[in-house]
Design a protein around this motif. Structure first.
Motif, PDB file in Angstrom:
ATOM      1  N   LYS A 242      62.182  53.782  77.919  1.00 37.67           N
ATOM      2  CA  LYS A 242      61.014  53.432  78.745  1.00 37.67           C
ATOM      3  C   LYS A 242      61.417  53.080  80.171  1.00 37.67           C
ATOM      4  N   THR A 243      62.573  52.454  80.353  1.00 33.73           N
ATOM      5  CA  THR A 243      62.985  52.158  81.733  1.00 33.73           C
ATOM      6  C   THR A 243      63.176  53.452  82.519  1.00 33.73           C
ATOM      7  N   ARG A 244      63.677  54.499  81.862  1.00 35.48           N
ATOM      8  CA  ARG A 244      63.860  55.784  82.549  1.00 35.48           C
ATOM      9  C   ARG A 244      62.519  56.465  82.810  1.00 35.48           C
ATOM     10  N   VAL A 245      61.632  56.416  81.823  1.00 32.47           N
ATOM     11  CA  VAL A 245      60.320  57.052  81.977  1.00 32.47           C
ATOM     12  C   VAL A 245      59.540  56.404  83.106  1.00 32.47           C
ATOM     13  N   TYR A 246      59.489  55.080  83.110  1.00 32.52           N
ATOM     14  CA  TYR A 246      58.752  54.390  84.172  1.00 32.52           C
ATOM     15  C   TYR A 246      59.393  54.624  85.544  1.00 32.52           C
ATOM     16  N   LEU A 247      60.713  54.697  85.593  1.00 26.98           N
ATOM     17  CA  LEU A 247      61.375  54.988  86.858  1.00 26.98           C
ATOM     18  C   LEU A 247      60.980  56.373  87.352  1.00 26.98           C
ATOM     19  N   THR A 248      60.906  57.333  86.439  1.00 25.83           N
ATOM     20  CA  THR A 248      60.514  58.690  86.798  1.00 25.83           C
ATOM     21  C   THR A 248      59.074  58.735  87.312  1.00 25.83           C
ATOM     22  N   MET A 249      58.242  57.832  86.838  1.00 24.87           N
ATOM     23  CA  MET A 249      56.856  57.754  87.286  1.00 24.87           C
ATOM     24  C   MET A 249      56.700  56.935  88.564  1.00 24.87           C
ATOM     25  N   GLY A 250      57.781  56.307  89.015  1.00 21.79           N
ATOM     26  CA  GLY A 250      57.699  55.458  90.199  1.00 21.79           C
ATOM     27  C   GLY A 250      57.035  54.120  89.941  1.00 21.79           C
ATOM     28  N   ASN A 251      56.944  53.704  88.670  1.00 24.93           N
ATOM     29  CA  ASN A 251      56.330  52.425  88.318  1.00 24.93           C
ATOM     30  C   ASN A 251      57.444  51.393  88.166  1.00 24.93           C
ATOM     31  N   HIS A 252      57.877  50.844  89.288  1.00 22.00           N
ATOM     32  CA  HIS A 252      59.058  49.988  89.293  1.00 22.00           C
ATOM     33  C   HIS A 252      58.806  48.636  88.629  1.00 22.00           C
ATOM     34  N   ALA A 253      57.579  48.130  88.717  1.00 21.02           N
ATOM     35  CA  ALA A 253      57.283  46.847  88.071  1.00 21.02           C
ATOM     36  C   ALA A 253      57.462  46.957  86.561  1.00 21.02           C
ATOM     37  N   LYS A 254      57.056  48.081  85.984  1.00 23.67           N
ATOM     38  CA  LYS A 254      57.214  48.269  84.544  1.00 23.67           C
ATOM     39  C   LYS A 254      58.682  48.481  84.165  1.00 23.67           C
ATOM     40  N   PHE A 445      71.878  64.259  84.716  1.00 22.42           N
ATOM     41  CA  PHE A 445      70.883  63.491  85.453  1.00 22.42           C
ATOM     42  C   PHE A 445      70.552  64.034  86.843  1.00 22.42           C
ATOM     43  N   ARG A 446      71.445  64.752  87.486  1.00 20.11           N
ATOM     44  CA  ARG A 446      71.345  64.933  88.924  1.00 20.11           C
ATOM     45  C   ARG A 446      70.033  65.573  89.373  1.00 20.11           C
ATOM     46  N   THR A 447      69.687  66.749  88.849  1.00 20.07           N
ATOM     47  CA  THR A 447      68.486  67.410  89.347  1.00 20.07           C
ATOM     48  C   THR A 447      67.235  66.609  89.019  1.00 20.07           C
ATOM     49  N   ASN A 448      67.168  66.035  87.830  1.00 19.19           N
ATOM     50  CA  ASN A 448      66.000  65.226  87.489  1.00 19.19           C
ATOM     51  C   ASN A 448      65.890  63.999  88.382  1.00 19.19           C
ATOM     52  N   ASP A 449      67.016  63.404  88.772  1.00 16.68           N
ATOM     53  CA  ASP A 449      66.972  62.265  89.692  1.00 16.68           C
ATOM     54  C   ASP A 449      66.454  62.679  91.072  1.00 16.68           C
TER      55      ASP A 449
END
Length: 488
Positions: A242-254, A445-449
């Protein structure tokens, strides 16, 4: 997606779902060939849930599907890394990803199609397993029933997350309004329901998070061994993803909210709950001892369960003793600079001195140092990534002090004399992003990041920046899907 031919019936699909043998090595370029293979178990649909062993075999089969070398057992990670600027292709071999490296990506490519097929096969197996568990709940121990449901939801979420990142535009570009994937949540035993339109990216992410939240509640706190804690999902596994998913969504608080469940408030950063995740003192240990508490989820490989020919990470990257040296590190900045020469990646860093090597005049990654048949375990989630996810989120919307401490915890593990005093929030965030490139090099990770931040892809193979508006930015949905799904 038509993963079933017209001869497939419900009894046969349950047999297929029961398989716990890995797909690597039997997944051919033709999905029909694989689906026609003779099953090793002859359990019928009526008895598939009659014994604990048969139910367990179905749970194992979920992981066996995603660990295929055609999916998360190797190729997915390689293709995502070589699309950007860290590696240079040596052999120009289409079988080992030259087309991805060069961004010459066609919808009829066999390997691209196998990503899709294997992913949706895993999703369908998860759906069938969940339906079977509900229909046979009285036969199964209640605690095991809950755990199995959590595992199936976790595998489904993980698979959708990996697929949506490469086949759809990033969430951050338009808050997920772009077309995503067909969202299949029912088990299919025939071609009747092939027609399904693409849900939006936001809808796919909403389902991923729904599955992960439910999985967190249903999964066990831990297992009886380090091996099981590393290869099967538990509560912390769902939280880490979930920390990766929320980071990908730009939801840093979550990201911070979820990260705080498994990361202590201050250094030394460890998990205060359930499995005691922690960084290993020497990063090299993580790639030789696969079951430490730093490894949250890995795809296990053995001599009898290897990723398959030309799928293995060691085959692609490692120059000795048996690697094929398909890709070497971009060490000469000639327009597009790779991480190897970045000043943050110092010559004293163990990740440079101990996990890369010069062979025949080129610099290679040696993280995956196994020999034929290259049975290095494939890391999917490591605790160092969770710390960097949390660091990026804290630096963006939270405590810059904690963000810096998290960054230093990861970097100082391998390079303890590095001194970094950021002059601004932007400089801190940039250093954290750079650290991801160093720490997670060759782990997919690189391209997805790059994409999750809505940036252009700096491609060595294409010799250019690939902007978000370019058709090459994402992989095309396979031609096969258009042929079998009239609503795509």
């Amino acid at each position: 997606m038509n993963i079933l031919n017209n001869k497939t019936n419900k009894k046969y699909l349950l047999r297929l779902a029961l398989l716990s043998i890995p797909l690597a090595g039997v997944m051919s370029s033709c999905a029909d060939d694989f689906l026609e293979a003779t099953p090793r178990t002859e359990a019928s649909v009526e008895s598939a849930f009659d014994t604990p062993e048969r139910v367990e075999a179905q749970a194992n089969g979920l992981y066996a599907t995603i660990k295929s070398g055609a999916f998360l057992g190797g190729r997915y990670q390689v293709y995502n890394d070589v699309r950007a600027e860290e590696f240079i292709n040596r052999l120009n071999n289409g079988v080992t990803g030259a087309w991805a490296y060069q961004h010459i990506i066609g919808g009829d490519d066999t390997y691209l199609t196998n990503f899709w097929i294997t992913g949706y096969l895993a999703i369908n197996r998860s759906n069938l397993f969940l339906e079977g568990l509900d229909a046979n709940s009285s036969k199964i121990d209640p605690a095991k029933l809950l755990s199995y449901k959590g595992e199936a939801k976790f595998v489904r979420a993980l698979t959708y997350f990996y697929l949506v990142q490469i086949y759809a535009k990033p969430y951050v570009l338009d808050n997920g309004a772009s077309p995503g994937l067909p969202l299949r949540l029912k088990g299919e035993t025939g071609p009747e329901n092939n027609g399904l339109a693409r849900s939006t990216v936001a809808q796919v992410y909403a389902q991923i998070l729904k599955d992960l939240n439910e999985a967190e509640a249903e999964l066990p706190a831990n297992y009886s061994s380090g091996s099981l804690n590393t290869t099967r999902a538990h509560k912390n596994t769902a939280i880490a993803l979930k920390t990766r998913v929320y980071l990908t969504m730009g939801n840093h608080a979550k990201v911070i909210e979820e990260g705080n469940k498994i990361v202590s408030a201050t250094a030394p950063f460890t998990s205060p709950n359930r499995v005691a995740h922690a960084l290993q003192p020497d990063i090299k240990t993580v790639f030789t001892n696969y079951t430490t508490t730093e490894s949250i989820l890995s795809m296990p490989m053995t001599n009898n369960s290897a990723p398959g020919t030309q799928n293995q990470l060691g085959y692609y990257y490692n120059g000795a003793p048996n690697g094929n040296r398909e890709y070497y590190l971009n060490v000469n900045p000639t327009g597009i600079t790779g991480i190897y020469t970045h000043p943050q990646f110092r010559d004293t860093d163990v990740r440079k001195t101990g996990l890369t090597a010069t062979i025949s005049g080129q610099r290679y990654v040696t993280k995956f140092s196994g020999v034929t048949p290259f049975v290095d375990w494939v890391p999917l989630i490591r605790y160092s990534e969770v710390l960097l996810n949390l660091a990026e989120a804290e630096a963006t919307v939270g405590s810059e002090t904690r963000a810096l401490a998290l960054l230093l915890a990861v970097h100082h593990r391998s390079d303890p004399t590095w001194v970094f005093v950021p002059a601004s929030k932007a400089e801190l965030i940039d250093a954290i992003l750079t650290e991801r490139r160093i720490e997670l090099l060759a782990e997919g990770f690189r391209t997805n990041d790059i994409m999750r931040r809505g940036q252009a892809i700096p491609s060595i193979g294409a010799g250019a920046l690939i902007p978000t508006t370019d058709s090459r930015y994402t992989f095309p949905i396979p031609t096969r899907e258009f042929q079998t799904n009239p609503l795509i």
